[in-house]
Design a protein around this motif. Structure first.
Motif, PDB file in Angstrom:
ATOM      1  N   GLU A   6       0.818  -1.218   0.000  1.00  0.00           N
ATOM      2  CA  GLU A   6       0.000   0.000   0.000  1.00  0.00           C
ATOM      3  C   GLU A   6       0.852   1.269   0.000  1.00  0.00           C
ATOM      4  O   GLU A   6       0.380   2.328  -0.370  1.00  0.00           O
ATOM      5  CB  GLU A   6      -0.930   0.002   1.212  1.00  0.00           C
ATOM      6  CG  GLU A   6      -2.003  -1.060   1.137  1.00  0.00           C
ATOM      7  CD  GLU A   6      -2.801  -1.190   2.422  1.00  0.00           C
ATOM      8  OE1 GLU A   6      -2.631  -0.358   3.333  1.00  0.00           O
ATOM      9  OE2 GLU A   6      -3.597  -2.138   2.508  1.00  0.00           O
ATOM     10  N   LEU A   7       2.104   1.155   0.412  1.00  0.00           N
ATOM     11  CA  LEU A   7       2.997   2.309   0.478  1.00  0.00           C
ATOM     12  C   LEU A   7       3.742   2.573  -0.823  1.00  0.00           C
ATOM     13  O   LEU A   7       4.487   3.548  -0.921  1.00  0.00           O
ATOM     14  CB  LEU A   7       4.014   2.117   1.617  1.00  0.00           C
ATOM     15  CG  LEU A   7       3.415   1.995   3.023  1.00  0.00           C
ATOM     16  CD1 LEU A   7       4.511   1.690   4.037  1.00  0.00           C
ATOM     17  CD2 LEU A   7       2.654   3.245   3.407  1.00  0.00           C
ATOM     18  N   LEU A   8       3.543   1.724  -1.822  1.00  0.00           N
ATOM     19  CA  LEU A   8       4.217   1.923  -3.103  1.00  0.00           C
ATOM     20  C   LEU A   8       3.703   3.178  -3.800  1.00  0.00           C
ATOM     21  O   LEU A   8       2.514   3.482  -3.753  1.00  0.00           O
ATOM     22  CB  LEU A   8       3.987   0.714  -4.012  1.00  0.00           C
ATOM     23  CG  LEU A   8       4.589  -0.610  -3.578  1.00  0.00           C
ATOM     24  CD1 LEU A   8       4.122  -1.718  -4.502  1.00  0.00           C
ATOM     25  CD2 LEU A   8       6.103  -0.534  -3.545  1.00  0.00           C
ATOM     26  N   THR A   9       4.602   3.867  -4.466  1.00  0.00           N
ATOM     27  CA  THR A   9       4.199   5.028  -5.257  1.00  0.00           C
ATOM     28  C   THR A   9       3.515   4.533  -6.533  1.00  0.00           C
ATOM     29  O   THR A   9       3.719   3.385  -6.945  1.00  0.00           O
ATOM     30  CB  THR A   9       5.415   5.890  -5.643  1.00  0.00           C
ATOM     31  OG1 THR A   9       6.242   5.134  -6.543  1.00  0.00           O
ATOM     32  CG2 THR A   9       6.205   6.321  -4.413  1.00  0.00           C
ATOM     33  N   PRO A  10       2.738   5.382  -7.185  1.00  0.00           N
ATOM     34  CA  PRO A  10       2.124   4.977  -8.455  1.00  0.00           C
ATOM     35  C   PRO A  10       3.159   4.517  -9.485  1.00  0.00           C
ATOM     36  O   PRO A  10       2.902   3.570 -10.232  1.00  0.00           O
ATOM     37  CB  PRO A  10       1.389   6.240  -8.915  1.00  0.00           C
ATOM     38  CG  PRO A  10       1.059   6.950  -7.639  1.00  0.00           C
ATOM     39  CD  PRO A  10       2.244   6.699  -6.740  1.00  0.00           C
ATOM     40  N   ASP A  11       4.327   5.163  -9.512  1.00  0.00           N
ATOM     41  CA  ASP A  11       5.372   4.744 -10.454  1.00  0.00           C
ATOM     42  C   ASP A  11       5.897   3.352 -10.124  1.00  0.00           C
ATOM     43  O   ASP A  11       6.185   2.557 -11.024  1.00  0.00           O
ATOM     44  CB  ASP A  11       6.531   5.744 -10.460  1.00  0.00           C
ATOM     45  CG  ASP A  11       6.171   7.044 -11.156  1.00  0.00           C
ATOM     46  OD1 ASP A  11       5.204   7.048 -11.953  1.00  0.00           O
ATOM     47  OD2 ASP A  11       6.858   8.054 -10.916  1.00  0.00           O
TER      48      ASP A  11
END
Length: 81
Positions: A6-11
């Motif tokens: 859930e902490l991943l960036t959109p990129d």
């Protein structure tokens, strides 16, 4: 871990989706030396598991035509041999 995903960036999510789709699309080209030690479907699932659940549906838009058949064949390969 779902909290980490859930902490991943959109990129980062885009990168993981593209990487998994690319791997799925090239399954037919993989020729492992030792079939007993290489489980293509496990490799695919490892990549899919690294994508947040909400973004996994994007794989269907990203994979090449025919890749679902290759994925099915990879899932069965260890049991049909």
């Amino acid at each position: 871990d779902s909290t980490t995903l859930e902490l991943l960036t959109p990129d980062e999510v885009d990168e993981r989706v593209e990487e998994a789709a690319g791997f799925i699309s090239m399954l037919d080209d993989l020729r492992p030396v030792n079939l007993g030690r290489f489980n293509a479907f496990d490799e695919v699932w490892t990549r899919i598991a690294g994508i947040p659940a909400a973004a996994r549906v994007r794989l269907l838009q990203e994979i090449d035509p025919g890749a679902l058949r290759s994925l099915w064949k990879a899932s069965m390969a260890r049991y049909v041999l």
